[in-house]
Write a protein that holds these residues in place. Sequence first.
Motif, PDB file in Angstrom:
ATOM      1  N   ASN A   2     -68.419  48.940  71.716  1.00 33.00           N
ATOM      2  CA  ASN A   2     -67.471  50.010  71.419  1.00 33.00           C
ATOM      3  C   ASN A   2     -68.198  51.073  70.625  1.00 33.00           C
ATOM      4  N   PHE A   3     -68.542  52.167  71.288  1.00 36.97           N
ATOM      5  CA  PHE A   3     -69.388  53.170  70.657  1.00 36.97           C
ATOM      6  C   PHE A   3     -68.778  53.719  69.380  1.00 36.97           C
ATOM      7  N   LYS A   4     -67.468  54.040  69.472  1.00 39.00           N
ATOM      8  CA  LYS A   4     -66.820  54.640  68.317  1.00 39.00           C
ATOM      9  C   LYS A   4     -66.859  53.693  67.121  1.00 39.00           C
ATOM     10  N   LYS A   5     -66.584  52.421  67.398  1.00 38.59           N
ATOM     11  CA  LYS A   5     -66.555  51.438  66.318  1.00 38.59           C
ATOM     12  C   LYS A   5     -67.942  51.288  65.707  1.00 38.59           C
ATOM     13  N   GLN A   6     -68.960  51.193  66.586  1.00 35.79           N
ATOM     14  CA  GLN A   6     -70.317  51.002  66.078  1.00 35.79           C
ATOM     15  C   GLN A   6     -70.773  52.205  65.284  1.00 35.79           C
ATOM     16  N   LEU A   7     -70.366  53.414  65.708  1.00 35.44           N
ATOM     17  CA  LEU A   7     -70.752  54.599  64.965  1.00 35.44           C
ATOM     18  C   LEU A   7     -70.085  54.611  63.600  1.00 35.44           C
ATOM     19  N   HIS A   8     -68.796  54.258  63.597  1.00 39.14           N
ATOM     20  CA  HIS A   8     -68.064  54.191  62.331  1.00 39.14           C
ATOM     21  C   HIS A   8     -68.737  53.219  61.379  1.00 39.14           C
ATOM     22  N   GLU A   9     -69.158  52.068  61.948  1.00 40.85           N
ATOM     23  CA  GLU A   9     -69.815  51.075  61.101  1.00 40.85           C
ATOM     24  C   GLU A   9     -71.146  51.597  60.592  1.00 40.85           C
ATOM     25  N   GLY A  10     -71.915  52.184  61.515  1.00 42.19           N
ATOM     26  CA  GLY A  10     -73.247  52.651  61.139  1.00 42.19           C
ATOM     27  C   GLY A  10     -73.193  53.698  60.040  1.00 42.19           C
ATOM     28  N   LEU A  11     -72.200  54.581  60.129  1.00 41.31           N
ATOM     29  CA  LEU A  11     -72.105  55.651  59.153  1.00 41.31           C
ATOM     30  C   LEU A  11     -71.454  55.206  57.848  1.00 41.31           C
ATOM     31  N   LEU A  12     -70.438  54.364  57.951  1.00 40.62           N
ATOM     32  CA  LEU A  12     -69.657  54.040  56.766  1.00 40.62           C
ATOM     33  C   LEU A  12     -69.713  52.565  56.367  1.00 40.62           C
ATOM     34  N   THR A  13     -68.896  51.768  57.014  1.00 40.92           N
ATOM     35  CA  THR A  13     -68.724  50.400  56.529  1.00 40.92           C
ATOM     36  C   THR A  13     -70.003  49.583  56.520  1.00 40.92           C
ATOM     37  N   LYS A  14     -70.910  49.870  57.469  1.00 42.64           N
ATOM     38  CA  LYS A  14     -72.137  49.076  57.473  1.00 42.64           C
ATOM     39  C   LYS A  14     -73.343  50.000  57.409  1.00 42.64           C
ATOM     40  N   ASN A  15     -73.185  51.101  56.694  1.00 41.62           N
ATOM     41  CA  ASN A  15     -74.313  52.009  56.550  1.00 41.62           C
ATOM     42  C   ASN A  15     -75.496  51.249  55.967  1.00 41.62           C
ATOM     43  N   PRO A  16     -76.634  51.248  56.678  1.00 42.77           N
ATOM     44  CA  PRO A  16     -77.761  50.402  56.259  1.00 42.77           C
ATOM     45  C   PRO A  16     -78.238  50.684  54.838  1.00 42.77           C
ATOM     46  N   VAL A  17     -78.180  51.944  54.422  1.00 44.84           N
ATOM     47  CA  VAL A  17     -78.667  52.269  53.085  1.00 44.84           C
ATOM     48  C   VAL A  17     -77.555  52.159  52.044  1.00 44.84           C
ATOM     49  N   LEU A  18     -76.424  52.819  52.318  1.00 40.95           N
ATOM     50  CA  LEU A  18     -75.392  52.954  51.300  1.00 40.95           C
ATOM     51  C   LEU A  18     -74.498  51.732  51.160  1.00 40.95           C
ATOM     52  N   ALA A  19     -74.326  50.976  52.252  1.00 33.09           N
ATOM     53  CA  ALA A  19     -73.464  49.799  52.160  1.00 33.09           C
ATOM     54  C   ALA A  19     -74.279  48.514  52.112  1.00 33.09           C
ATOM     55  N   GLN A  20     -75.274  48.420  53.018  1.00 36.27           N
ATOM     56  CA  GLN A  20     -76.059  47.192  53.066  1.00 36.27           C
ATOM     57  C   GLN A  20     -77.224  47.221  52.086  1.00 36.27           C
ATOM     58  N   LEU A  21     -77.545  48.390  51.577  1.00 38.66           N
ATOM     59  CA  LEU A  21     -78.610  48.543  50.583  1.00 38.66           C
ATOM     60  C   LEU A  21     -79.958  48.039  51.079  1.00 38.66           C
ATOM     61  N   LEU A  22     -80.293  48.391  52.322  1.00 38.83           N
ATOM     62  CA  LEU A  22     -81.575  48.009  52.897  1.00 38.83           C
ATOM     63  C   LEU A  22     -82.485  49.217  53.009  1.00 38.83           C
ATOM     64  N   GLY A  23     -83.790  48.943  53.184  1.00 34.78           N
ATOM     65  CA  GLY A  23     -84.740  50.025  53.429  1.00 34.78           C
ATOM     66  C   GLY A  23     -84.865  51.012  52.298  1.00 34.78           C
ATOM     67  N   LEU A  24     -84.651  50.532  51.074  1.00 37.23           N
ATOM     68  CA  LEU A  24     -84.611  51.464  49.951  1.00 37.23           C
ATOM     69  C   LEU A  24     -85.964  52.071  49.608  1.00 37.23           C
ATOM     70  N   CYS A  25     -87.060  51.337  49.876  1.00 34.16           N
ATOM     71  CA  CYS A  25     -88.376  51.866  49.519  1.00 34.16           C
ATOM     72  C   CYS A  25     -88.573  53.262  50.081  1.00 34.16           C
ATOM     73  N   SER A  26     -88.280  53.419  51.384  1.00 34.63           N
ATOM     74  CA  SER A  26     -88.505  54.716  52.003  1.00 34.63           C
ATOM     75  C   SER A  26     -87.509  55.740  51.487  1.00 34.63           C
ATOM     76  N   VAL A  27     -86.270  55.311  51.261  1.00 38.56           N
ATOM     77  CA  VAL A  27     -85.245  56.240  50.789  1.00 38.56           C
ATOM     78  C   VAL A  27     -85.666  56.859  49.464  1.00 38.56           C
ATOM     79  N   LEU A  28     -86.245  56.068  48.580  1.00 41.08           N
ATOM     80  CA  LEU A  28     -86.629  56.597  47.281  1.00 41.08           C
ATOM     81  C   LEU A  28     -87.927  57.391  47.344  1.00 41.08           C
ATOM     82  N   ALA A  29     -88.846  56.949  48.200  1.00 43.92           N
ATOM     83  CA  ALA A  29     -90.186  57.532  48.138  1.00 43.92           C
ATOM     84  C   ALA A  29     -90.319  58.879  48.824  1.00 43.92           C
ATOM     85  N   ILE A  30     -89.724  59.043  50.019  1.00 46.68           N
ATOM     86  CA  ILE A  30     -90.054  60.250  50.773  1.00 46.68           C
ATOM     87  C   ILE A  30     -88.977  61.323  50.770  1.00 46.68           C
TER      88      ILE A  30
END
Lengths: 212, 197, 183
Positions: A2-30
């Motif tokens: 379900n594209f809409k659902k997956q997009l909603h998750e990717g942006l909000l509920t399961k945002n990799p950086v803001l919700a899941q808190l992953l990949g922070l090294c790059s977020v802080l460094a560059i």
Amino acid sequence: MNFKKQLHEGLLTKNPVLAQLLGLCSVLAITTSLFNGLGMGLSVTIILICSNVLISALRKVIPSQIRIAAYIVIIAGFVTVVDLMLQAFLPELAESLGVFIPLIVVNCIVLGRAEAFASKNGVLASAVDGLCQGIGYTVALVIMCVIRELLGAGTFGGGLLNGGEGIRIIPEGYPAMQMVMPVGGFLTLGFVIAGFQYLTTRMRDKKMEEAK
Amino acid sequence: MDGYLQSLLGILLSAILTENFILVKFYGICPFMGVSKKIDTALGMGMAVTFVMALASAACWAVDALVLQPLGLGYMQTVAFILVIASIVQVVEMFLKKSVPALYKALGIFLPLITTNCAVLGVALVNVQKQYDFLRSVINGAAGGLGFTLAIVLFASVRERVDKADCPESFRGYPITLIAAGLLAMAFMGFSGLKIG
Amino acid sequence: MRKQNTALYILKLALTLLVITAAVAAALAGVNALTAPRIAAITEQKTKAAIEKVLPGGGEMLENYTDETGLVTAVYASESGYAVQVAPSGFDGEILMMVGVDKDGNVLGIDIISHTETAGLGAVAAADSAKGEAFRSQFVGLGDGLAVEKDGGQIDSLTSATITSRAVVTGVNAAVECVKNLG
């Protein structure tokens, strides 16, 4: 899928950086200029889609005991491809992002999605998942870049607009240069996540209100 | 002091202080956020990471100098290094499980996660990028690990107090942790004036 | 019997991983073959452009030179002088620069080839802006033993980028030293 659902998750509920808190090294460094943010976001999205697709296609063939090692090798392969392409066709971006391009290999987002999604879903769904998570990641990066660049150097669009200089919004001498330094990275991310958590709590409460 | 020794000392001090791997270069953030709630766990984690980083620096340098470069396979660096690191972590895991089971249990999931610690791969890549020789690479790896340990131990003591304090709801969890890390980073900025060598 | 099975199974796992790695390696070899010439050309062009900027007319690579600082990575010579490539440590990594020095040990000009300094701060040293030009042109005509004003010298540092400025000065000093040693 379900594209809409997956997009909603990717942006909000399961945002990799803001919700899941992953990949922070790059977020802080560059995240010191818009050029960096968009370039890194695009690179990671491409790698996410490619590795998700290949791992999903091979998911029934890779034995479970060696799956993490296999995923890492596949991801490392795509990362190297992107690395070589950037060096050959976008050398300024390659230089700007530096060692953080090969470090995409250990970016928890890519390995995380491979394990959590691609290894259990079909090829098309995995591709879409890679795209949506990548978009969520890029959005988080761009937010960080814009804030840090504006408050730290006083410009917008560094590396891209105005012949690389960026549009000056705050006059020189005023910006707090600490913002583009490590301390600024931590503080900005802290506030952005706080803001995000506030937003999602409000949205969730609103939904619960409406459900009543 | 001999010039070479001086440069080794320089690498040691800069990796720990002026270019601290976590608070200045941003490597190793994920475990930094996750592990550092108790000081003794943080210390154990730091030691494990330091050991892996030193070993990985040595092994990756050797693989690059003896295999990749002579065969013109420079582009295989990322793939080769991450495989070397994954193997080292696997071996360390098995060793700890047998010899120091208490630490093995305390570290839990964070032990295999050392493989995805940006600091380990990061230092290996930086070593070849700066064309360090073998000894410099190992010192850089060990020093980076020590800097990492210093940062997470300091941070653990800060977090022990922050977790007990009152905090606005939106800021609970990572946000207040990040802000605390930011203040710690600011403190480390004071080292940047340190003249080395 | 069981031991054999386990050993065989581990072998099967190892082989699968080897096959995947080999496939990835082969794919990368292909991509590398496509991109390597282009990447090499870009690097060569950058170096040539940098030499041209500080030593008009270019120069030939010199094999023998003495360098006590460990910062000199290459020396090019011509009739008008030398172009010395140095790599001092800046705020955030190495700054690769090219310093043109005439035969009397005076700076002809400097050019920053690559760096990872902070955008808007230390990066100005390499920028094409008026500020960047002003910073770099300070060095022209000067000899060795240079320092930023904070250290009692005559070079004005960039705003909020003392470390980057110091690094550039260190690089220039190393280049001039090297030329002086050439006699």
